[in-house]
Design a protein around this motif. Sequence first.
Motif, mmCIF file in Angstrom:
data_model
loop_
_atom_site.group_PDB
_atom_site.id
_atom_site.type_symbol
_atom_site.label_atom_id
_atom_site.label_comp_id
_atom_site.label_asym_id
_atom_site.label_seq_id
_atom_site.Cartn_x
_atom_site.Cartn_y
_atom_site.Cartn_z
ATOM 1 N N LEU A 14 -14.413 -8.398 0.394
ATOM 2 C CA LEU A 14 -14.367 -6.981 0.043
ATOM 3 C C LEU A 14 -13.456 -6.750 -1.151
ATOM 4 O O LEU A 14 -13.818 -6.076 -2.100
ATOM 5 N N TRP A 15 -12.286 -7.339 -1.117
ATOM 6 C CA TRP A 15 -11.326 -7.073 -2.194
ATOM 7 C C TRP A 15 -11.630 -7.843 -3.469
ATOM 8 O O TRP A 15 -11.115 -7.507 -4.523
ATOM 9 N N THR A 55 -4.964 0.349 2.860
ATOM 10 C CA THR A 55 -3.711 0.635 2.190
ATOM 11 C C THR A 55 -2.612 0.909 3.237
ATOM 12 O O THR A 55 -2.907 1.423 4.312
ATOM 13 N N PRO A 56 -1.379 0.553 2.964
ATOM 14 C CA PRO A 56 -0.304 0.787 3.933
ATOM 15 C C PRO A 56 -0.197 2.242 4.374
ATOM 16 O O PRO A 56 0.071 2.521 5.544
ATOM 17 N N HIS A 129 -7.728 3.609 -2.626
ATOM 18 C CA HIS A 129 -6.486 4.004 -3.299
ATOM 19 C C HIS A 129 -6.010 2.839 -4.154
ATOM 20 O O HIS A 129 -6.054 1.689 -3.717
ATOM 21 N N LEU A 130 -5.559 3.142 -5.357
ATOM 22 C CA LEU A 130 -4.980 2.122 -6.221
ATOM 23 C C LEU A 130 -3.521 1.974 -5.818
ATOM 24 O O LEU A 130 -2.677 2.794 -6.173
ATOM 25 N N TRP A 136 -7.100 -2.019 -5.638
ATOM 26 C CA TRP A 136 -7.812 -0.955 -4.942
ATOM 27 C C TRP A 136 -7.996 -1.376 -3.502
ATOM 28 O O TRP A 136 -8.525 -2.446 -3.227
ATOM 29 N N ARG A 137 -7.553 -0.524 -2.563
ATOM 30 C CA ARG A 137 -7.698 -0.816 -1.139
ATOM 31 C C ARG A 137 -8.360 0.345 -0.427
ATOM 32 O O ARG A 137 -8.214 1.506 -0.814
ATOM 33 N N PHE A 138 -9.052 0.020 0.646
ATOM 34 C CA PHE A 138 -9.687 1.017 1.495
ATOM 35 C C PHE A 138 -8.639 2.008 1.982
ATOM 36 O O PHE A 138 -7.551 1.621 2.385
#
Length: 144
Positions: A14-15, A55-56, A129-130, A136-138
């Motif tokens: 995915l990433w 994303t965290p 989100h960057l 870029w993460r979900f």
Amino acid sequence: MNPMIRLLLATALLWSWLGPATAEEVEASEMVRGGLMAIQMIDQGRAAELWDGATPATRNRVTRADFTSQVSRSRAPIGVPQMRTWVAVNRQVVADADAGIAGQYISIEYETRFTGKPDGTVRELVSFHLDQDRVWRFSGYVLK
């Protein structure tokens, strides 16, 4: 296959589409493909793995169990996807005192026909989100 290895492979795949980038370099077609991969993980019952790579800020807002439960509850009544088409890619900059939330987001909207809703379509929205490390993460999934 070992579940941890499956998770790492799925996350890496995915990433790899959404890897390190500046906001200016992002290609809409890459985001559409990445969004589709995220939704397909949900289709396959792998929402927990998707949350693991989120994303965290997303992981801080909703627990893994709550995320998977919310996705299951929202998708169960509408059945299995039959046809999915992307209809919009939007970019947004969010100002927030929390650095984990502030920044650039890209959302991809898909129009999807499900078996449990034969008379119409449902909009699926996937957001990324960057993060501060320029990856870029979900960051979210909702049905509209």
